[in-house]
Scaffold this motif. Structure first.
Motif, PDB file in Angstrom:
ATOM      1  N   ASN A   5    -139.142 -70.911  10.604  1.00  0.00           N
ATOM      2  CA  ASN A   5    -139.414 -72.190  11.253  1.00  0.00           C
ATOM      3  C   ASN A   5    -138.205 -73.108  11.055  1.00  0.00           C
ATOM      4  O   ASN A   5    -137.947 -73.610   9.969  1.00  0.00           O
ATOM      5  N   LYS A   7    -137.523 -76.150  12.243  1.00  0.00           N
ATOM      6  CA  LYS A   7    -137.819 -77.554  11.950  1.00  0.00           C
ATOM      7  C   LYS A   7    -138.116 -77.750  10.463  1.00  0.00           C
ATOM      8  O   LYS A   7    -137.656 -78.706   9.847  1.00  0.00           O
ATOM      9  N   GLU A   8    -138.891 -76.837   9.897  1.00  0.00           N
ATOM     10  CA  GLU A   8    -139.216 -76.902   8.474  1.00  0.00           C
ATOM     11  C   GLU A   8    -137.953 -76.751   7.631  1.00  0.00           C
ATOM     12  O   GLU A   8    -137.738 -77.479   6.654  1.00  0.00           O
ATOM     13  N   HIS A   9    -137.129 -75.789   8.001  1.00  0.00           N
ATOM     14  CA  HIS A   9    -135.882 -75.540   7.276  1.00  0.00           C
ATOM     15  C   HIS A   9    -134.976 -76.773   7.326  1.00  0.00           C
ATOM     16  O   HIS A   9    -134.440 -77.193   6.302  1.00  0.00           O
ATOM     17  N   ASN A  10    -134.811 -77.360   8.505  1.00  0.00           N
ATOM     18  CA  ASN A  10    -133.963 -78.540   8.649  1.00  0.00           C
ATOM     19  C   ASN A  10    -134.498 -79.713   7.842  1.00  0.00           C
ATOM     20  O   ASN A  10    -133.729 -80.471   7.255  1.00  0.00           O
ATOM     21  N   ALA A  11    -135.809 -79.874   7.799  1.00  0.00           N
ATOM     22  CA  ALA A  11    -136.409 -80.953   7.011  1.00  0.00           C
ATOM     23  C   ALA A  11    -136.121 -80.763   5.517  1.00  0.00           C
ATOM     24  O   ALA A  11    -135.797 -81.723   4.814  1.00  0.00           O
ATOM     25  N   LYS A  12    -136.230 -79.523   5.036  1.00  0.00           N
ATOM     26  CA  LYS A  12    -135.941 -79.242   3.623  1.00  0.00           C
ATOM     27  C   LYS A  12    -134.472 -79.513   3.294  1.00  0.00           C
ATOM     28  O   LYS A  12    -134.155 -80.108   2.263  1.00  0.00           O
TER      29      LYS A  12
END
Length: 82
Positions: A5, A7-12
């Motif tokens: 995912n 989006k999840e990776h970028n948020a982290k």
């Protein structure tokens, strides 16, 4: 195979970057130790660069500039952390 995912990776990664910029991650103690080590390495580069410059070497000027930059960067980081 696990689905990735983005989006999840970028948020982290974004959260990690924000914490690192604030000096919260990894921890203030670790960040301070890293800056002190970087400061010592910068001083060594300045000394090596001065010696090289006195001998007329081109690498001496480069080492001197790298050392000064490293020292300034680490001093500013130490002031920001404290």
């Amino acid at each position: 195979m696990k689905k990735f995912n983005l989006k999840e990776h970028n948020a982290k990664v974004f959260e990690f970057s924000k914490n690192a910029a604030r000096g919260v991650y990894p921890s203030k103690r670790v960040a301070k130790a890293g800056s002190v080590i970087g400061f010592v390495i910068g001083i060594a580069l300045v000394l090596i660069g001065m010696a090289g410059s006195l001998w007329g070497s081109v690498w001496g000027i480069g080492s001197l500039l790298a050392g000064v930059t490293t020292v300034i960067s680490n001093v500013l980081n130490l002031k920001r952390i404290e």
